[in-house]
Design a protein around this motif. Structure first.
Motif, PDB file in Angstrom:
ATOM      1  N   LEU A   1       0.840  -1.358   0.032  1.00 33.98           N
ATOM      2  CA  LEU A   1       0.044   0.075  -0.086  1.00 33.98           C
ATOM      3  C   LEU A   1       0.826   1.131   0.223  1.00 33.98           C
ATOM      4  O   LEU A   1       0.665   2.171  -0.635  1.00 33.98           O
ATOM      5  CB  LEU A   1      -0.977  -0.029   1.253  1.00 33.98           C
ATOM      6  CG  LEU A   1      -2.169  -0.830   1.151  1.00 33.98           C
ATOM      7  CD1 LEU A   1      -2.993  -0.984   2.652  1.00 33.98           C
ATOM      8  CD2 LEU A   1      -3.286  -0.477   0.039  1.00 33.98           C
TER       9      LEU A   1
ATOM     10  N   GLY B   1       2.355   2.046  -3.307  1.00 34.83           N
ATOM     11  CA  GLY B   1       1.298   2.426  -4.319  1.00 34.83           C
ATOM     12  C   GLY B   1       0.885   1.503  -5.358  1.00 34.83           C
ATOM     13  O   GLY B   1       0.450   1.750  -6.144  1.00 34.83           O
TER      14      GLY B   1
ATOM     15  N   VAL C   1      -0.880  -1.575  -4.645  1.00 31.08           N
ATOM     16  CA  VAL C   1      -2.124  -2.058  -4.265  1.00 31.08           C
ATOM     17  C   VAL C   1      -2.873  -1.138  -3.784  1.00 31.08           C
ATOM     18  O   VAL C   1      -2.509   0.003  -3.189  1.00 31.08           O
ATOM     19  CB  VAL C   1      -2.085  -3.287  -3.518  1.00 31.08           C
ATOM     20  CG1 VAL C   1      -1.031  -4.439  -4.150  1.00 31.08           C
ATOM     21  CG2 VAL C   1      -1.651  -2.847  -2.070  1.00 31.08           C
ATOM     22  N   THR C   2      -4.330  -1.156  -3.681  1.00 31.46           N
ATOM     23  CA  THR C   2      -5.216  -0.401  -3.111  1.00 31.46           C
ATOM     24  C   THR C   2      -6.163  -1.275  -2.162  1.00 31.46           C
ATOM     25  O   THR C   2      -6.548  -2.469  -2.542  1.00 31.46           O
ATOM     26  CB  THR C   2      -6.001   0.417  -4.008  1.00 31.46           C
ATOM     27  OG1 THR C   2      -6.987   1.476  -3.289  1.00 31.46           O
ATOM     28  CG2 THR C   2      -6.934  -0.153  -4.887  1.00 31.46           C
ATOM     29  N   GLU C   3      -6.810  -0.788  -1.107  1.00 33.46           N
ATOM     30  CA  GLU C   3      -7.870  -1.406  -0.548  1.00 33.46           C
ATOM     31  C   GLU C   3      -9.080  -0.727  -0.505  1.00 33.46           C
ATOM     32  O   GLU C   3      -9.473   0.633  -0.541  1.00 33.46           O
ATOM     33  CB  GLU C   3      -7.605  -1.779   1.149  1.00 33.46           C
ATOM     34  CG  GLU C   3      -6.396  -2.668   1.279  1.00 33.46           C
ATOM     35  CD  GLU C   3      -6.371  -2.918   2.922  1.00 33.46           C
ATOM     36  OE1 GLU C   3      -6.190  -4.217   3.078  1.00 33.46           O
ATOM     37  OE2 GLU C   3      -6.227  -1.582   3.561  1.00 33.46           O
TER      38      GLU C   3
ATOM     39  N   SER D   1      -6.603  -5.002  -3.880  1.00 31.47           N
ATOM     40  CA  SER D   1      -6.231  -5.202  -5.360  1.00 31.47           C
ATOM     41  C   SER D   1      -5.209  -4.288  -5.872  1.00 31.47           C
ATOM     42  O   SER D   1      -4.751  -3.415  -5.230  1.00 31.47           O
ATOM     43  CB  SER D   1      -7.660  -4.925  -6.073  1.00 31.47           C
ATOM     44  OG  SER D   1      -7.898  -3.455  -5.867  1.00 31.47           O
ATOM     45  N   LEU D   2      -4.705  -4.696  -7.283  1.00 27.45           N
ATOM     46  CA  LEU D   2      -3.611  -3.754  -7.611  1.00 27.45           C
ATOM     47  C   LEU D   2      -4.462  -2.515  -7.932  1.00 27.45           C
ATOM     48  O   LEU D   2      -5.439  -2.358  -8.314  1.00 27.45           O
ATOM     49  CB  LEU D   2      -3.462  -4.541  -9.292  1.00 27.45           C
ATOM     50  CG  LEU D   2      -2.438  -5.750  -9.389  1.00 27.45           C
ATOM     51  CD1 LEU D   2      -2.318  -6.116 -10.764  1.00 27.45           C
ATOM     52  CD2 LEU D   2      -1.235  -5.705  -8.500  1.00 27.45           C
ATOM     53  N   SER D   3      -3.379  -1.496  -7.952  1.00 31.83           N
ATOM     54  CA  SER D   3      -3.823   0.058  -8.154  1.00 31.83           C
ATOM     55  C   SER D   3      -3.208   0.434  -9.220  1.00 31.83           C
ATOM     56  O   SER D   3      -2.052   0.058  -9.852  1.00 31.83           O
ATOM     57  CB  SER D   3      -3.177   0.562  -6.813  1.00 31.83           C
ATOM     58  OG  SER D   3      -3.431   2.022  -7.156  1.00 31.83           O
TER      59      SER D   3
ATOM     60  N   ASP E   1      -3.092   3.918  -9.907  1.00 32.01           N
ATOM     61  CA  ASP E   1      -3.262   5.184  -9.443  1.00 32.01           C
ATOM     62  C   ASP E   1      -1.759   5.769  -9.511  1.00 32.01           C
ATOM     63  O   ASP E   1      -1.684   6.866  -9.558  1.00 32.01           O
ATOM     64  CB  ASP E   1      -3.904   5.554  -8.250  1.00 32.01           C
ATOM     65  CG  ASP E   1      -5.515   5.328  -8.338  1.00 32.01           C
ATOM     66  OD1 ASP E   1      -5.859   5.280  -9.552  1.00 32.01           O
ATOM     67  OD2 ASP E   1      -6.286   4.769  -7.379  1.00 32.01           O
ATOM     68  N   ARG E   2      -0.754   5.120  -9.074  1.00 35.04           N
ATOM     69  CA  ARG E   2       0.580   5.776  -8.766  1.00 35.04           C
ATOM     70  C   ARG E   2       1.804   5.030  -9.602  1.00 35.04           C
ATOM     71  O   ARG E   2       2.836   6.061  -9.805  1.00 35.04           O
ATOM     72  CB  ARG E   2       0.894   5.544  -7.284  1.00 35.04           C
ATOM     73  CG  ARG E   2      -0.080   6.454  -6.342  1.00 35.04           C
ATOM     74  CD  ARG E   2       0.008   6.018  -4.853  1.00 35.04           C
ATOM     75  NE  ARG E   2       1.364   6.337  -4.252  1.00 35.04           N
ATOM     76  CZ  ARG E   2       1.950   5.836  -3.146  1.00 35.04           C
ATOM     77  NH1 ARG E   2       0.920   5.136  -2.196  1.00 35.04           N
ATOM     78  NH2 ARG E   2       3.202   5.868  -2.865  1.00 35.04           N
TER      79      ARG E   2
ATOM     80  N   ASP F   1      -0.308   1.341 -16.710  1.00 33.85           N
ATOM     81  CA  ASP F   1      -0.179   1.290 -15.242  1.00 33.85           C
ATOM     82  C   ASP F   1      -0.506  -0.325 -14.769  1.00 33.85           C
ATOM     83  O   ASP F   1      -0.500  -1.021 -15.473  1.00 33.85           O
ATOM     84  CB  ASP F   1      -1.385   2.341 -14.575  1.00 33.85           C
ATOM     85  CG  ASP F   1      -2.891   1.648 -14.817  1.00 33.85           C
ATOM     86  OD1 ASP F   1      -3.034   0.539 -15.002  1.00 33.85           O
ATOM     87  OD2 ASP F   1      -3.776   2.459 -14.726  1.00 33.85           O
TER      88      ASP F   1
ATOM     89  N   THR G   1      -2.567  -1.839 -13.659  1.00 40.08           N
ATOM     90  CA  THR G   1      -3.667  -2.806 -13.993  1.00 40.08           C
ATOM     91  C   THR G   1      -3.755  -2.929 -15.480  1.00 40.08           C
ATOM     92  O   THR G   1      -4.804  -3.478 -16.085  1.00 40.08           O
ATOM     93  CB  THR G   1      -5.118  -2.008 -13.974  1.00 40.08           C
ATOM     94  OG1 THR G   1      -5.175  -0.851 -14.341  1.00 40.08           O
ATOM     95  CG2 THR G   1      -5.116  -1.714 -11.899  1.00 40.08           C
TER      96      THR G   1
END
Length: 370
Positions: free
Chosen positions: A43, A46, A48-50, A67-69, A71-72, A91, A93
Protein backbone atom coordinates in the motif's frame (compact mmCIF):
# COMPACT_ATOMS: atom_id res chain seq x y z
CA UNK A 1 12.40 -14.23 2.81
CA UNK A 2 10.55 -10.92 2.90
CA UNK A 3 11.36 -10.26 -0.76
CA UNK A 4 10.04 -13.67 -1.73
CA UNK A 5 6.89 -13.26 0.34
CA UNK A 6 6.16 -9.82 -1.13
CA UNK A 7 6.43 -11.31 -4.62
CA UNK A 8 4.13 -14.18 -3.68
CA UNK A 9 1.45 -11.89 -2.25
CA UNK A 10 1.63 -9.42 -5.15
CA UNK A 11 1.52 -12.22 -7.74
CA UNK A 12 -1.51 -13.74 -6.02
CA UNK A 13 -3.35 -10.42 -6.07
CA UNK A 14 -2.46 -9.97 -9.74
CA UNK A 15 -3.37 -13.51 -10.76
CA UNK A 16 -6.68 -14.00 -8.97
CA UNK A 17 -7.50 -10.90 -6.90
CA UNK A 18 -9.01 -8.91 -5.42
CA UNK A 19 -8.76 -10.78 -2.12
CA UNK A 20 -9.13 -9.97 1.55
CA UNK A 21 -6.05 -10.19 3.71
CA UNK A 22 -7.49 -13.35 5.28
CA UNK A 23 -7.97 -14.91 1.85
CA UNK A 24 -4.42 -13.97 0.86
CA UNK A 25 -3.10 -15.71 3.97
CA UNK A 26 -5.02 -18.84 3.06
CA UNK A 27 -3.95 -18.79 -0.59
CA UNK A 28 -0.27 -18.12 0.10
CA UNK A 29 0.17 -20.22 3.23
CA UNK A 30 1.51 -17.20 5.12
CA UNK A 31 0.27 -16.07 8.51
CA UNK A 32 -2.34 -13.34 8.74
CA UNK A 33 0.13 -11.14 10.60
CA UNK A 34 2.75 -11.55 7.86
CA UNK A 35 0.22 -10.85 5.11
CA UNK A 36 -1.02 -7.72 6.86
CA UNK A 37 2.54 -6.41 7.16
CA UNK A 38 3.28 -7.15 3.50
CA UNK A 39 0.04 -5.58 2.29
CA UNK A 40 0.88 -2.46 4.30
CA UNK A 41 4.24 -2.25 2.50
CA UNK A 42 2.56 -2.68 -0.89
CA UNK A 43 0.00 0.00 0.00
CA UNK A 44 2.79 2.42 0.91
CA UNK A 45 4.51 1.67 -2.43
CA UNK A 46 1.31 2.48 -4.31
CA UNK A 47 1.01 -0.87 -6.09
CA UNK A 48 -2.15 -2.07 -4.34
CA UNK A 49 -5.26 -0.43 -2.95
CA UNK A 50 -7.91 -1.43 -0.43
CA UNK A 51 -11.59 -0.81 -0.90
CA UNK A 52 -14.89 -2.56 -1.30
CA UNK A 53 -16.25 -5.37 0.85
CA UNK A 54 -15.71 -9.00 -0.14
CA UNK A 55 -15.95 -12.23 1.79
CA UNK A 56 -12.63 -13.96 2.39
CA UNK A 57 -14.04 -17.42 2.99
CA UNK A 58 -14.65 -16.83 6.70
CA UNK A 59 -17.83 -16.37 8.71
CA UNK A 60 -18.80 -12.95 9.94
CA UNK A 61 -18.44 -9.55 8.42
CA UNK A 62 -17.01 -9.18 4.90
CA UNK A 63 -13.37 -8.16 4.68
CA UNK A 64 -11.84 -5.31 2.69
CA UNK A 65 -10.62 -6.19 -0.81
CA UNK A 66 -6.95 -5.77 -1.73
CA UNK A 67 -6.41 -5.23 -5.47
CA UNK A 68 -3.80 -3.88 -7.84
CA UNK A 69 -3.73 -0.10 -8.07
CA UNK A 70 -3.44 1.89 -11.28
CA UNK A 71 -3.16 5.22 -9.50
CA UNK A 72 0.53 5.69 -8.72
CA UNK A 73 2.90 3.21 -10.38
CA UNK A 74 3.37 2.79 -14.15
CA UNK A 75 5.78 1.43 -16.74
CA UNK A 76 7.05 2.83 -20.02
CA UNK A 77 7.00 0.99 -23.33
CA UNK A 78 9.09 2.33 -26.23
CA UNK A 79 9.44 1.33 -29.87
CA UNK A 80 11.74 2.23 -32.73
CA UNK A 81 9.94 1.25 -35.93
CA UNK A 82 10.90 1.89 -39.53
CA UNK A 83 8.09 4.44 -39.88
CA UNK A 84 7.75 5.91 -36.39
CA UNK A 85 8.86 6.24 -32.79
CA UNK A 86 6.33 5.31 -30.14
CA UNK A 87 5.92 5.46 -26.37
CA UNK A 88 3.16 4.40 -24.03
CA UNK A 89 2.66 4.53 -20.28
CA UNK A 90 0.76 1.63 -18.74
CA UNK A 91 -0.32 1.32 -15.12
CA UNK A 92 -0.24 -1.89 -13.09
CA UNK A 93 -3.81 -2.78 -14.06
CA UNK A 94 -2.54 -2.85 -17.69
CA UNK A 95 -4.51 0.26 -18.56
CA UNK A 96 -2.84 2.50 -21.14
CA UNK A 97 -2.62 5.95 -19.56
CA UNK A 98 -0.61 7.85 -22.18
CA UNK A 99 0.34 7.17 -25.80
CA UNK A 100 2.60 9.11 -28.16
CA UNK A 101 3.62 8.35 -31.76
CA UNK A 102 6.02 10.37 -33.91
CA UNK A 103 5.90 9.53 -37.64
CA UNK A 104 9.41 9.30 -39.12
CA UNK A 105 11.38 7.66 -41.90
CA UNK A 106 14.04 5.75 -39.97
CA UNK A 107 15.49 3.69 -42.82
CA UNK A 108 19.27 3.88 -43.08
CA UNK A 109 19.19 6.47 -40.32
CA UNK A 110 21.82 7.87 -38.00
CA UNK A 111 21.47 6.00 -34.68
CA UNK A 112 22.58 9.02 -32.64
CA UNK A 113 19.87 11.19 -34.19
CA UNK A 114 17.10 8.64 -33.70
CA UNK A 115 18.10 7.88 -30.12
CA UNK A 116 18.22 11.61 -29.35
CA UNK A 117 14.68 11.98 -30.69
CA UNK A 118 13.60 9.01 -28.58
CA UNK A 119 15.15 10.60 -25.46
CA UNK A 120 13.13 13.75 -26.14
CA UNK A 121 10.00 11.62 -26.44
CA UNK A 122 10.83 9.90 -23.14
CA UNK A 123 11.24 13.27 -21.41
CA UNK A 124 7.92 14.51 -22.78
CA UNK A 125 5.88 11.47 -21.80
CA UNK A 126 7.60 11.15 -18.42
CA UNK A 127 6.70 14.74 -17.58
CA UNK A 128 3.10 14.12 -18.65
CA UNK A 129 3.05 10.99 -16.45
CA UNK A 130 4.25 12.95 -13.44
CA UNK A 131 1.55 15.54 -14.06
CA UNK A 132 -0.96 12.66 -13.94
CA UNK A 133 0.44 11.50 -10.59
CA UNK A 134 2.21 8.45 -11.99
CA UNK A 135 5.72 7.28 -11.13
CA UNK A 136 7.40 5.34 -13.94
CA UNK A 137 9.31 2.39 -12.49
CA UNK A 138 11.10 1.08 -15.58
CA UNK A 139 11.14 1.02 -19.37
CA UNK A 140 11.61 -1.44 -22.20
CA UNK A 141 12.34 -0.81 -25.89
CA UNK A 142 11.16 -2.80 -28.92
CA UNK A 143 13.50 -2.72 -31.93
CA UNK A 144 13.31 -4.29 -35.42
CA UNK A 145 16.46 -6.38 -35.11
CA UNK A 146 18.52 -8.82 -33.09
CA UNK A 147 19.55 -7.87 -29.57
CA UNK A 148 22.30 -8.86 -27.16
CA UNK A 149 22.10 -7.18 -23.77
CA UNK A 150 21.70 -3.45 -24.47
CA UNK A 151 23.33 -3.76 -27.91
CA UNK A 152 21.26 -3.82 -31.08
CA UNK A 153 23.41 -6.23 -33.07
CA UNK A 154 21.69 -6.01 -36.43
CA UNK A 155 18.70 -4.08 -37.73
CA UNK A 156 18.97 -4.26 -41.54
CA UNK A 157 15.94 -2.07 -42.23
CA UNK A 158 17.31 0.69 -40.00
CA UNK A 159 20.81 0.19 -41.42
CA UNK A 160 22.16 -0.28 -37.88
CA UNK A 161 24.82 -2.70 -36.62
CA UNK A 162 26.27 -3.02 -33.11
CA UNK A 163 24.51 0.05 -31.71
CA UNK A 164 24.55 0.38 -27.92
CA UNK A 165 21.22 1.67 -26.67
CA UNK A 166 21.77 3.33 -23.30
CA UNK A 167 20.96 6.52 -21.47
CA UNK A 168 17.31 6.60 -22.51
CA UNK A 169 16.09 6.38 -18.91
CA UNK A 170 17.70 6.39 -15.49
CA UNK A 171 15.56 3.40 -14.52
CA UNK A 172 15.55 -0.39 -14.91
CA UNK A 173 15.71 -0.89 -18.69
CA UNK A 174 15.30 -3.76 -21.14
CA UNK A 175 15.52 -4.07 -24.92
CA UNK A 176 14.19 -6.85 -27.14
CA UNK A 177 13.17 -7.72 -30.66
CA UNK A 178 9.94 -6.14 -31.88
CA UNK A 179 8.28 -9.46 -32.80
CA UNK A 180 9.06 -11.00 -29.40
CA UNK A 181 7.57 -8.04 -27.56
CA UNK A 182 4.59 -7.89 -29.95
CA UNK A 183 3.86 -11.53 -29.13
CA UNK A 184 3.97 -10.66 -25.42
CA UNK A 185 1.73 -7.67 -26.10
CA UNK A 186 -0.80 -10.03 -27.66
CA UNK A 187 -0.44 -12.40 -24.69
CA UNK A 188 -0.96 -9.74 -22.01
CA UNK A 189 -3.21 -7.20 -23.75
CA UNK A 190 -4.87 -9.08 -26.60
CA UNK A 191 -6.21 -12.63 -26.79
CA UNK A 192 -4.39 -13.70 -23.58
CA UNK A 193 -4.07 -17.23 -24.95
CA UNK A 194 -1.07 -19.06 -23.50
CA UNK A 195 0.11 -20.79 -26.71
CA UNK A 196 0.23 -19.29 -30.21
CA UNK A 197 2.44 -18.16 -33.07
CA UNK A 198 2.33 -14.38 -33.51
CA UNK A 199 3.25 -13.06 -36.97
CA UNK A 200 4.33 -9.42 -37.10
CA UNK A 201 3.92 -7.85 -40.52
CA UNK A 202 6.02 -4.74 -41.07
CA UNK A 203 8.62 -3.86 -43.70
CA UNK A 204 10.24 -7.01 -42.40
CA UNK A 205 8.26 -10.00 -41.14
CA UNK A 206 8.98 -11.48 -37.75
CA UNK A 207 7.30 -14.04 -35.55
CA UNK A 208 7.10 -14.76 -31.86
CA UNK A 209 6.32 -18.24 -30.58
CA UNK A 210 4.52 -18.18 -27.21
CA UNK A 211 4.57 -21.50 -25.34
CA UNK A 212 2.99 -21.70 -21.92
CA UNK A 213 2.95 -17.91 -21.63
CA UNK A 214 6.66 -17.54 -22.46
CA UNK A 215 8.31 -16.43 -25.71
CA UNK A 216 10.73 -18.96 -27.19
CA UNK A 217 13.82 -17.07 -28.41
CA UNK A 218 16.25 -19.79 -29.46
CA UNK A 219 19.93 -20.16 -28.61
CA UNK A 220 21.03 -16.76 -29.91
CA UNK A 221 17.68 -14.95 -29.75
CA UNK A 222 17.14 -15.39 -33.49
CA UNK A 223 14.03 -17.57 -33.41
CA UNK A 224 11.11 -16.19 -35.38
CA UNK A 225 12.80 -14.80 -38.51
CA UNK A 226 9.81 -15.87 -40.58
CA UNK A 227 10.43 -13.16 -43.15
CA UNK A 228 13.48 -15.01 -44.41
CA UNK A 229 11.82 -18.37 -44.92
CA UNK A 230 12.22 -19.14 -48.63
CA UNK A 231 8.87 -19.38 -50.41
CA UNK A 232 10.14 -19.26 -54.03
CA UNK A 233 13.55 -20.89 -54.60
CA UNK A 234 15.72 -18.69 -56.85
CA UNK A 235 13.18 -15.87 -56.48
CA UNK A 236 14.05 -12.16 -56.30
CA UNK A 237 17.00 -11.06 -54.19
CA UNK A 238 16.19 -10.22 -50.57
CA UNK A 239 18.08 -7.62 -48.53
CA UNK A 240 19.29 -10.47 -46.29
CA UNK A 241 21.34 -11.80 -49.22
CA UNK A 242 19.08 -14.75 -49.94
CA UNK A 243 16.51 -15.17 -52.69
CA UNK A 244 12.77 -15.73 -52.70
CA UNK A 245 12.23 -14.85 -49.03
CA UNK A 246 8.72 -14.28 -47.68
CA UNK A 247 9.57 -10.62 -47.03
CA UNK A 248 10.01 -10.01 -50.77
CA UNK A 249 6.40 -11.06 -51.39
CA UNK A 250 4.52 -10.13 -48.21
CA UNK A 251 6.52 -7.34 -46.55
CA UNK A 252 5.13 -3.81 -46.37
CA UNK A 253 7.01 -2.61 -49.44
CA UNK A 254 5.65 -5.47 -51.56
CA UNK A 255 2.10 -4.85 -50.38
CA UNK A 256 2.06 -1.07 -50.72
CA UNK A 257 3.78 -0.69 -54.07
CA UNK A 258 3.52 3.02 -54.90
CA UNK A 259 1.11 3.75 -52.04
CA UNK A 260 2.39 5.79 -49.08
CA UNK A 261 0.52 4.01 -46.30
CA UNK A 262 -1.49 0.98 -45.22
CA UNK A 263 -4.71 3.05 -44.83
CA UNK A 264 -4.34 4.00 -48.49
CA UNK A 265 -4.08 0.32 -49.43
CA UNK A 266 -7.13 -0.53 -47.34
CA UNK A 267 -9.10 2.24 -49.05
CA UNK A 268 -8.22 0.80 -52.45
CA UNK A 269 -9.15 -2.71 -51.34
CA UNK A 270 -12.51 -1.49 -50.06
CA UNK A 271 -13.15 0.21 -53.38
CA UNK A 272 -12.47 -3.04 -55.23
CA UNK A 273 -9.14 -2.03 -56.79
CA UNK A 274 -7.86 -5.05 -58.75
CA UNK A 275 -4.13 -4.37 -58.34
CA UNK A 276 -4.47 -3.96 -54.59
CA UNK A 277 -6.43 -7.21 -54.36
CA UNK A 278 -3.79 -9.04 -56.43
CA UNK A 279 -1.03 -7.74 -54.13
CA UNK A 280 -2.87 -9.15 -51.11
CA UNK A 281 -3.51 -12.41 -52.94
CA UNK A 282 0.20 -12.82 -53.70
CA UNK A 283 1.17 -11.89 -50.15
CA UNK A 284 -1.40 -14.25 -48.66
CA UNK A 285 -0.24 -17.11 -50.87
CA UNK A 286 3.40 -16.58 -49.89
CA UNK A 287 2.47 -16.23 -46.21
CA UNK A 288 0.53 -19.49 -46.42
CA UNK A 289 3.59 -21.26 -47.84
CA UNK A 290 5.88 -19.93 -45.10
CA UNK A 291 3.39 -20.68 -42.35
CA UNK A 292 3.02 -24.24 -43.61
CA UNK A 293 6.71 -24.77 -42.85
CA UNK A 294 6.28 -23.12 -39.46
CA UNK A 295 3.33 -25.35 -38.61
CA UNK A 296 5.20 -28.51 -39.64
CA UNK A 297 8.12 -27.49 -37.44
CA UNK A 298 6.33 -25.94 -34.43
CA UNK A 299 2.76 -27.33 -34.46
CA UNK A 300 1.02 -24.22 -33.07
CA UNK A 301 -2.70 -24.47 -32.41
CA UNK A 302 -3.28 -20.79 -33.15
CA UNK A 303 -1.71 -18.27 -35.54
CA UNK A 304 -2.21 -14.57 -34.86
CA UNK A 305 -1.63 -12.05 -37.65
CA UNK A 306 -0.50 -8.64 -36.38
CA UNK A 307 1.24 -5.46 -37.50
CA UNK A 308 0.14 -4.36 -40.96
CA UNK A 309 -1.43 -7.80 -41.46
CA UNK A 310 -4.12 -6.87 -38.91
CA UNK A 311 -5.93 -4.17 -40.97
CA UNK A 312 -5.38 -6.31 -44.09
CA UNK A 313 -6.74 -9.46 -42.44
CA UNK A 314 -10.08 -9.49 -44.35
CA UNK A 315 -8.13 -9.76 -47.62
CA UNK A 316 -5.33 -12.02 -46.37
CA UNK A 317 -7.36 -14.53 -44.41
CA UNK A 318 -8.71 -16.34 -47.48
CA UNK A 319 -5.47 -17.01 -49.38
CA UNK A 320 -3.53 -17.79 -46.18
CA UNK A 321 -6.19 -20.22 -44.94
CA UNK A 322 -6.49 -21.84 -48.37
CA UNK A 323 -2.72 -22.30 -48.55
CA UNK A 324 -2.53 -23.83 -45.08
CA UNK A 325 -5.51 -26.09 -45.69
CA UNK A 326 -4.17 -27.37 -49.02
CA UNK A 327 -0.74 -28.19 -47.62
CA UNK A 328 -1.59 -29.48 -44.15
CA UNK A 329 -4.62 -31.62 -44.87
CA UNK A 330 -2.70 -34.89 -44.91
CA UNK A 331 -0.68 -34.15 -41.78
CA UNK A 332 -3.34 -33.04 -39.32
CA UNK A 333 -7.09 -32.93 -39.02
CA UNK A 334 -7.34 -29.17 -39.51
CA UNK A 335 -5.01 -26.19 -39.91
CA UNK A 336 -4.35 -24.02 -36.85
CA UNK A 337 -6.91 -21.33 -36.11
CA UNK A 338 -6.00 -18.16 -38.01
CA UNK A 339 -7.03 -14.99 -36.16
CA UNK A 340 -6.35 -11.27 -36.22
CA UNK A 341 -4.39 -9.58 -33.45
CA UNK A 342 -6.39 -7.80 -30.79
CA UNK A 343 -3.63 -5.22 -30.27
CA UNK A 344 -2.89 -4.19 -33.87
CA UNK A 345 -0.03 -1.75 -34.37
CA UNK A 346 0.36 -1.25 -30.60
CA UNK A 347 1.42 -4.82 -29.85
CA UNK A 348 5.18 -4.26 -29.51
CA UNK A 349 5.04 -1.06 -27.45
CA UNK A 350 2.41 -2.64 -25.17
CA UNK A 351 4.56 -5.75 -24.81
CA UNK A 352 7.50 -3.56 -23.84
CA UNK A 353 5.50 -1.88 -21.07
CA UNK A 354 4.10 -5.24 -20.00
CA UNK A 355 7.60 -6.68 -19.69
CA UNK A 356 8.38 -4.20 -16.91
CA UNK A 357 5.06 -4.94 -15.20
CA UNK A 358 6.08 -8.60 -15.09
CA UNK A 359 9.41 -7.62 -13.54
CA UNK A 360 7.63 -5.60 -10.86
CA UNK A 361 5.38 -8.55 -10.05
CA UNK A 362 8.34 -10.94 -9.88
CA UNK A 363 10.77 -8.67 -7.99
CA UNK A 364 8.82 -5.95 -6.15
CA UNK A 365 11.58 -5.31 -3.62
CA UNK A 366 14.20 -4.68 -6.28
CA UNK A 367 11.97 -2.77 -8.69
CA UNK A 368 10.14 -0.65 -6.12
CA UNK A 369 12.93 -0.17 -3.62
CA UNK A 370 10.89 -1.68 -0.77
Amino acid sequence: MRARNLAVVLATIHRSGPHTRAALAELTGLTKTTVSSLVADLLDAGVVTEGGAVRGGERGRPGVAVSLSGDRVATLGLEINIDYLAACVVDLTRTVRLRRTIPADNRNSDPARILAALRDLVKEITAASEDAGLRIIGAALAVPGTVEGEVLRSAPHLGWRDVRVSGLVDLPFAIDNEANLAALGELWFGSREMDFLYVSGEIGIGAGLVVGGTVFKGTFGLAGELGHVVVVPDGPLCRCGGRGCLEVYAGQDALLGDLPSVPGLVARLESGDRRAAEACERAGHALGVALTSAVHLLDPGRIVLGGIFAPLFPWLEGPVSDGLGARLGQMRGAPPALVVSGTGADAAVLGAAGLIIQQILAEPVQMLGL
